[in-house]
Structures are given as C-alpha cells and as structure tokens.
Scaffold this motif. Structure first.
Motif, PDB file in Angstrom:
ATOM      1  N   ARG A 266      -1.026 -18.445 -26.664  1.00  0.00           N
ATOM      2  CA  ARG A 266      -0.335 -19.181 -25.599  1.00  0.00           C
ATOM      3  C   ARG A 266      -1.331 -19.951 -24.734  1.00  0.00           C
ATOM      4  O   ARG A 266      -1.081 -21.102 -24.363  1.00  0.00           O
ATOM      5  CB  ARG A 266       0.465 -18.216 -24.726  1.00  0.00           C
TER       6      ARG A 266
ATOM      7  N   THR B  81      -1.485 -23.996 -24.187  1.00  0.00           N
ATOM      8  CA  THR B  81      -1.485 -24.633 -22.867  1.00  0.00           C
ATOM      9  C   THR B  81      -2.703 -25.535 -22.722  1.00  0.00           C
ATOM     10  O   THR B  81      -2.605 -26.676 -22.252  1.00  0.00           O
ATOM     11  CB  THR B  81      -1.479 -23.565 -21.758  1.00  0.00           C
TER      12      THR B  81
ATOM     13  N   GLU C 128      -2.926 -29.632 -22.177  1.00  0.00           N
ATOM     14  CA  GLU C 128      -3.664 -30.274 -21.090  1.00  0.00           C
ATOM     15  C   GLU C 128      -4.658 -31.293 -21.640  1.00  0.00           C
ATOM     16  O   GLU C 128      -4.796 -32.399 -21.105  1.00  0.00           O
ATOM     17  CB  GLU C 128      -4.397 -29.228 -20.261  1.00  0.00           C
TER      18      GLU C 128
END
Length: 140
Positions: free
Chosen positions: A47, A51, A55
C-alpha cells in the motif's frame, strides 16, 4: 497373545508422545502467527509503495505540464505569493497599531582597567610590539 511390554515404558511413550504433540502445536501456532504478521507487513509495504508511486506519477505529470508551459522560464510568472512586507507606522485605517516592545539597549562597554601607577588620562605605554610592523624602520 500377551504382550511382554513393560507398562511403565508404555506410559513414558504416551507422555513423550503428548509432549511432542503439544510442542508441535505450539510451533505450528507460532509459525502461523509469524506468517500472518509477515503477510500484514507485506500488504502495508504494498500500500505504501502504491501511494508513493501515485505521488511520483503526479509529480512527473506536473513536471511534464511545466515543461510544456511557455511561461516556465519566466521568473516573474513563478513568483510565490508573499504577504505584505511594507512597514506600517501608526494606525492605518481599520487596522489598529500594535505596540511592540522597545528595542533592547546595547550592552554597556566595560571600562578598561586603570593602572594604579598611571593617572586615568595618561598616555598608554609606547612599548615595541614585535607583531606591529608599523614600528619597524625597514630602511636600516
């Protein structure tokens, strides 16, 4: 047929067998708990990586847009908004003047020590200083 096995030996064998089964169950439980913990950590890392990848993709897209922007090299267009840094003296319209603390006074210079052999206004001793080259006569 009668068995000639010692009952104490059968009892010891049963005790050993039950201890081995208990130890095996404990080891199995620990192994299962460890593998669950490792699976949870792997999922958390997955996870976090997702993420982080999102980004980075967003940053790359912003950079690509900035590269295509005709004003990308214009520093005047890239100025960040800043707050007003103008000095304001007194009250300006609706804004009340804020009183600030008075500036601190400069520290007092300590008086140089006065030699008892000389008066307060006597000239300093004109001794030769080896490091002061202005006292040397270089033409000798």
């Amino acid at each position: 047929m009668t068995s000639n096995v010692d009952p104490r030996l059968v009892e010891r064998l049963a005790e050993t067998r039950s201890r081995v089964h208990a130890a095996s169950a404990t080891i199995s439980e620990r192994a299962a708990a460890t593998s669950r913990e490792l699976a949870e950590r792997a999922e958390e890392r997955r996870r976090a990586n997702e993420t982080h990848s999102k980004e980075l993709d967003e940053r790359a897209a912003e950079r690509a847009e900035a590269k295509d922007d005709p004003n990308a090299g214009n520093q005047w267009m890239q100025r960040a908004e800043t707050k007003d840094t103008t000095f304001r003296f007194g009250a300006d319209g609706d804004e009340p003047a804020t009183e600030s603390a008075p500036p601190p006074s400069p520290p007092a210079r300590p008086e140089p020590p006065v030699r008892r052999s000389q008066g307060r206004h006597a000239r300093p001793d004109d001794t030769f200083d080896d490091d002061d080259f202005s006292n040397n006569n270089w033409l000798r």
